[in-house]
Design a protein around this motif. Structure first.
Motif, PDB file in Angstrom:
ATOM      1  N   GLY A 164       1.417  39.080 -34.083  1.00 22.06           N
ATOM      2  CA  GLY A 164       2.730  38.902 -34.424  1.00 22.06           C
ATOM      3  C   GLY A 164       3.157  37.479 -34.893  1.00 22.06           C
ATOM      4  N   HIS A 165       1.875  36.613 -34.333  1.00 23.21           N
ATOM      5  CA  HIS A 165       3.368  34.416 -35.071  1.00 23.21           C
ATOM      6  C   HIS A 165       2.028  34.298 -35.735  1.00 23.21           C
ATOM      7  CE1 HIS A 165       6.844  34.945 -32.746  1.00 23.21           C
ATOM      8  NE2 HIS A 165       6.084  35.943 -31.933  1.00 23.21           N
ATOM      9  N   SER A 166       1.803  34.796 -35.620  1.00 22.81           N
ATOM     10  CA  SER A 166      -0.038  33.875 -37.115  1.00 22.81           C
ATOM     11  C   SER A 166       0.842  33.645 -37.635  1.00 22.81           C
ATOM     12  CB  SER A 166      -1.134  35.204 -37.022  1.00 22.81           C
ATOM     13  OG  SER A 166      -1.698  36.222 -36.376  1.00 22.81           O
ATOM     14  N   VAL A 167       0.347  33.050 -38.008  1.00 21.70           N
ATOM     15  CA  VAL A 167       0.521  31.908 -39.824  1.00 21.70           C
ATOM     16  C   VAL A 167       0.233  32.519 -40.824  1.00 21.70           C
ATOM     17  CG1 VAL A 167       1.132  29.443 -40.620  1.00 21.70           C
ATOM     18  CG2 VAL A 167       0.811  29.906 -38.589  1.00 21.70           C
ATOM     19  N   VAL A 168       1.321  33.222 -41.365  1.00 21.77           N
ATOM     20  CA  VAL A 168       0.212  34.045 -42.717  1.00 21.77           C
ATOM     21  C   VAL A 168       0.827  32.941 -44.267  1.00 21.77           C
ATOM     22  CG1 VAL A 168      -0.044  36.165 -41.371  1.00 21.77           C
ATOM     23  CG2 VAL A 168       2.071  35.217 -42.754  1.00 21.77           C
ATOM     24  N   THR A 169       0.864  31.906 -44.005  1.00 25.62           N
ATOM     25  CA  THR A 169       1.921  31.364 -45.687  1.00 25.62           C
ATOM     26  C   THR A 169       2.709  29.741 -45.052  1.00 25.62           C
ATOM     27  OG1 THR A 169       3.997  31.342 -47.276  1.00 25.62           O
ATOM     28  CG2 THR A 169       4.010  32.700 -44.996  1.00 25.62           C
ATOM     29  N   THR A 170       2.659  29.635 -45.863  1.00 25.38           N
ATOM     30  CA  THR A 170       2.794  27.770 -45.829  1.00 25.38           C
ATOM     31  C   THR A 170       3.740  27.371 -46.291  1.00 25.38           C
ATOM     32  OG1 THR A 170       1.708  26.757 -47.239  1.00 25.38           O
ATOM     33  CG2 THR A 170       0.421  27.057 -45.220  1.00 25.38           C
ATOM     34  N   ASP A 171       5.153  28.215 -46.745  1.00 25.79           N
ATOM     35  CA  ASP A 171       5.564  28.857 -47.781  1.00 25.79           C
ATOM     36  C   ASP A 171       7.056  27.861 -46.643  1.00 25.79           C
ATOM     37  OD1 ASP A 171       8.604  28.982 -49.390  1.00 25.79           O
ATOM     38  OD2 ASP A 171       7.516  31.127 -49.829  1.00 25.79           O
ATOM     39  N   ALA A 172       7.049  26.358 -47.214  1.00 28.18           N
ATOM     40  CA  ALA A 172       8.816  26.344 -45.952  1.00 28.18           C
ATOM     41  C   ALA A 172      10.084  27.340 -45.936  1.00 28.18           C
ATOM     42  CB  ALA A 172       9.277  25.001 -46.421  1.00 28.18           C
ATOM     43  N   ARG A 173       9.803  28.145 -46.550  1.00 33.27           N
ATOM     44  CA  ARG A 173      11.441  29.164 -46.827  1.00 33.27           C
ATOM     45  C   ARG A 173      10.988  29.869 -45.942  1.00 33.27           C
ATOM     46  NH1 ARG A 173      11.062  30.644 -52.851  1.00 33.27           N
ATOM     47  NH2 ARG A 173       9.024  30.254 -52.532  1.00 33.27           N
ATOM     48  N   GLU A 174       9.564  30.106 -45.211  1.00 30.82           N
ATOM     49  CA  GLU A 174       9.598  31.727 -44.451  1.00 30.82           C
ATOM     50  C   GLU A 174      10.457  31.115 -43.214  1.00 30.82           C
ATOM     51  OE1 GLU A 174       9.095  34.718 -45.022  1.00 30.82           O
ATOM     52  OE2 GLU A 174       9.168  34.589 -47.618  1.00 30.82           O
ATOM     53  N   LYS A 175      11.246  31.296 -42.752  1.00 34.90           N
ATOM     54  CA  LYS A 175      11.750  30.544 -41.530  1.00 34.90           C
ATOM     55  C   LYS A 175      12.517  32.059 -40.498  1.00 34.90           C
ATOM     56  CE  LYS A 175      15.705  28.121 -43.327  1.00 34.90           C
ATOM     57  NZ  LYS A 175      15.997  26.809 -43.816  1.00 34.90           N
ATOM     58  N   PHE A 176      11.947  33.154 -40.768  1.00 42.93           N
ATOM     59  CA  PHE A 176      13.047  33.931 -40.307  1.00 42.93           C
ATOM     60  C   PHE A 176      12.433  34.892 -39.172  1.00 42.93           C
ATOM     61  CE2 PHE A 176      13.197  34.314 -45.027  1.00 42.93           C
ATOM     62  CZ  PHE A 176      14.527  34.142 -44.901  1.00 42.93           C
ATOM     63  N   GLY A 178      11.938  35.220 -35.003  1.00 42.19           N
ATOM     64  CA  GLY A 178      12.706  35.308 -33.988  1.00 42.19           C
ATOM     65  C   GLY A 178      12.729  34.446 -32.792  1.00 42.19           C
ATOM     66  N   CYS A 179      11.648  33.795 -32.921  1.00 43.35           N
ATOM     67  CA  CYS A 179      10.843  32.889 -32.302  1.00 43.35           C
ATOM     68  C   CYS A 179      10.970  30.550 -32.908  1.00 43.35           C
ATOM     69  CB  CYS A 179       9.386  31.778 -31.791  1.00 43.35           C
ATOM     70  SG  CYS A 179       8.041  31.977 -33.455  1.00 43.35           S
ATOM     71  N   GLY A 180      11.229  30.919 -33.702  1.00 43.11           N
ATOM     72  CA  GLY A 180      11.877  29.791 -35.114  1.00 43.11           C
ATOM     73  C   GLY A 180      10.583  28.870 -35.592  1.00 43.11           C
ATOM     74  N   GLY A 181       8.905  29.923 -35.816  1.00 44.42           N
ATOM     75  CA  GLY A 181       8.296  28.977 -35.822  1.00 44.42           C
ATOM     76  C   GLY A 181       8.337  29.900 -37.837  1.00 44.42           C
ATOM     77  N   ARG A 182       7.788  28.776 -38.503  1.00 49.92           N
ATOM     78  CA  ARG A 182       7.900  28.899 -39.805  1.00 49.92           C
ATOM     79  C   ARG A 182       5.588  30.209 -40.487  1.00 49.92           C
ATOM     80  NH1 ARG A 182      10.209  24.014 -43.315  1.00 49.92           N
ATOM     81  NH2 ARG A 182      12.420  24.185 -41.912  1.00 49.92           N
ATOM     82  N   GLY A 183       6.471  30.907 -41.537  1.00 48.73           N
ATOM     83  CA  GLY A 183       4.926  31.129 -41.564  1.00 48.73           C
ATOM     84  C   GLY A 183       4.501  32.766 -40.751  1.00 48.73           C
ATOM     85  N   HIS A 184       5.690  32.540 -39.366  1.00 47.59           N
ATOM     86  CA  HIS A 184       5.020  33.612 -39.017  1.00 47.59           C
ATOM     87  C   HIS A 184       4.836  34.782 -39.943  1.00 47.59           C
ATOM     88  CE1 HIS A 184       5.512  31.233 -35.210  1.00 47.59           C
ATOM     89  NE2 HIS A 184       4.653  30.593 -36.002  1.00 47.59           N
ATOM     90  N   LEU A 185       3.753  35.755 -39.211  1.00 49.60           N
ATOM     91  CA  LEU A 185       4.069  37.388 -39.626  1.00 49.60           C
ATOM     92  C   LEU A 185       5.114  37.918 -39.324  1.00 49.60           C
ATOM     93  CD1 LEU A 185       2.259  39.812 -40.695  1.00 49.60           C
ATOM     94  CD2 LEU A 185       1.421  40.073 -38.661  1.00 49.60           C
ATOM     95  N   GLU A 186       5.678  38.025 -37.757  1.00 48.08           N
ATOM     96  CA  GLU A 186       7.210  38.318 -37.759  1.00 48.08           C
ATOM     97  C   GLU A 186       7.875  38.183 -38.658  1.00 48.08           C
ATOM     98  OE1 GLU A 186       9.591  38.892 -33.953  1.00 48.08           O
ATOM     99  OE2 GLU A 186       7.810  39.139 -33.198  1.00 48.08           O
ATOM    100  N   GLY A 187       7.631  36.992 -38.730  1.00 48.67           N
ATOM    101  CA  GLY A 187       8.938  36.520 -40.170  1.00 48.67           C
ATOM    102  C   GLY A 187       8.924  37.147 -41.311  1.00 48.67           C
ATOM    103  N   VAL A 188       8.197  37.657 -41.341  1.00 43.89           N
ATOM    104  CA  VAL A 188       8.359  38.992 -42.888  1.00 43.89           C
ATOM    105  C   VAL A 188       8.242  40.462 -42.534  1.00 43.89           C
ATOM    106  CG1 VAL A 188       6.661  39.862 -45.009  1.00 43.89           C
ATOM    107  CG2 VAL A 188       5.939  37.553 -43.892  1.00 43.89           C
TER     108      VAL A 188
END
Length: 302
Positions: A164-176, A178-188
């Motif tokens: 769920g924390h796979s990085v699927v984008t390098t867009d710096a705006r994708e920071k949603f 819950g772990c705080g990481g950027r570009g994660h599937l869970e953040g989408v």
């Protein structure tokens, strides 16, 4: 396997709520007990201290254990090792908590010694799917779409498996995430992430607006499917093709045909072709059965 031995075990699934039941022969052996049973609180577990959450699990299990259980399996969100919750972005109070030890001690003082094993909730879910469908001899994988995004694999093997924390984008705006990481599937695709992104809309409204042609929502739906396709393609490139199941509250939003097309565009090597997707309605039953079965095998209870 339970079917051959008739061993009675118990399984617990912790996701948006706690669900527990006894298990025999890869089937539920009684009613599912749930906490909380009213469903009115949006995040009832996030505010519970770690020891209180463990205690609530035991309160659900104790009536099941009175008839005797050979083992207890718990499917829990996050990264767990040797019974310790090393990280749980959506239940952050559990970080570092020895959940296995707490459950074994609590049960020993009330119903007697019960061996407990802790598994990732998605691993428990996919084990339940494999057991119920009679495909324990095959590689099965699942995405669970809820507050967080879980990735489960059966046969279970030691590893992190935080798909769920796979990085699927390098867009710096994708920071949603819950772990705080950027570009994660869970953040989408995570429910919490969607609410942070669309402060004025619930996820159901976002997808309804997309169907009505709202441009912002249409673009987000495309992003959701592209992100899940990218994470799946990464799995295929690492472990090969096979069935991928999709379940959880947010699985209702997934267009399997679109997802399949996107993955086909990302995976081109012919030996890696042939994966398929199937949406399975969310069910506590599958995770409970899988957690119990994994615990039986891990403890040698059979």
């Amino acid at each position: 396997m339970n079917k051959k031995t008739g061993v009675r075990t118990a399984g617990v699934l912790v996701m948006e709520h706690i669900a527990a039941a006894a298990v025999e022969q890869s089937s539920l052996a009684g009613a599912v007990r749930i906490y909380p049973d009213n469903g009115n609180s949006p995040d009832p577990l996030r505010s519970m201290p770690a020891d209180a959450l463990a205690g609530q699990i035991c309160e659900l299990v104790k009536p099941l254990a009175k008839g005797g259980i050979a083992a207890l399996g718990v499917g829990f969100p996050g990264l767990t090792r040797n019974g310790i919750v090393e990280e749980s972005p959506n239940l952050q109070q559990m970080k570092g908590f020895n959940l296995q030890g707490a459950l074994e001690a609590n049960l020993a003082s009330s119903v007697g010694k019960v061996p407990v094993r802790i598994f990732n909730d998605a691993d428990a879910t996919v084990a339940g799917i494999a057991a119920v469908r009679g495909v324990l001899h095959k590689l099965n994988r699942v995405w669970t779409l809820g507050n967080g995004i879980g990735f489960g694999r059966y046969p279970w093997s030691e590893g992190v498996w935080e798909g769920g924390h796979s990085v699927v984008t390098t867009d710096a705006r994708e920071k949603f995430c819950g772990c705080g990481g950027r570009g994660h599937l869970e953040g989408v695709l995570g429910l919490r992430a969607m609410r942070l992104r669309f402060l004025d809309l619930e996820p159901e409204e976002v997808f309804a607006n997309a169907r009505a042609g709202d441009e912002r929502c249409v673009e987000f739906v495309k992003l959701c499917h592209s992100a899940l396709a990218a994470a799946t393609a990464n799995c295929i490139h690492m472990e090969g093709p096979g069935p991928f199941y999709i379940t959880g509250p947010n699985s209702q939003f997934i267009d399997v045909a679109l997802l399949d097309r996107l993955v086909h565009e990302m995976v081109k090597m012919s030996p890696l072709q042939g994966s398929r997707f199937e949406v399975i309605p969310p069910s506590d039953e599958l995770g409970i059965i899988g957690a119990a079965m994994n615990a039986e095998r891990a403890t040698g209870a059979s």
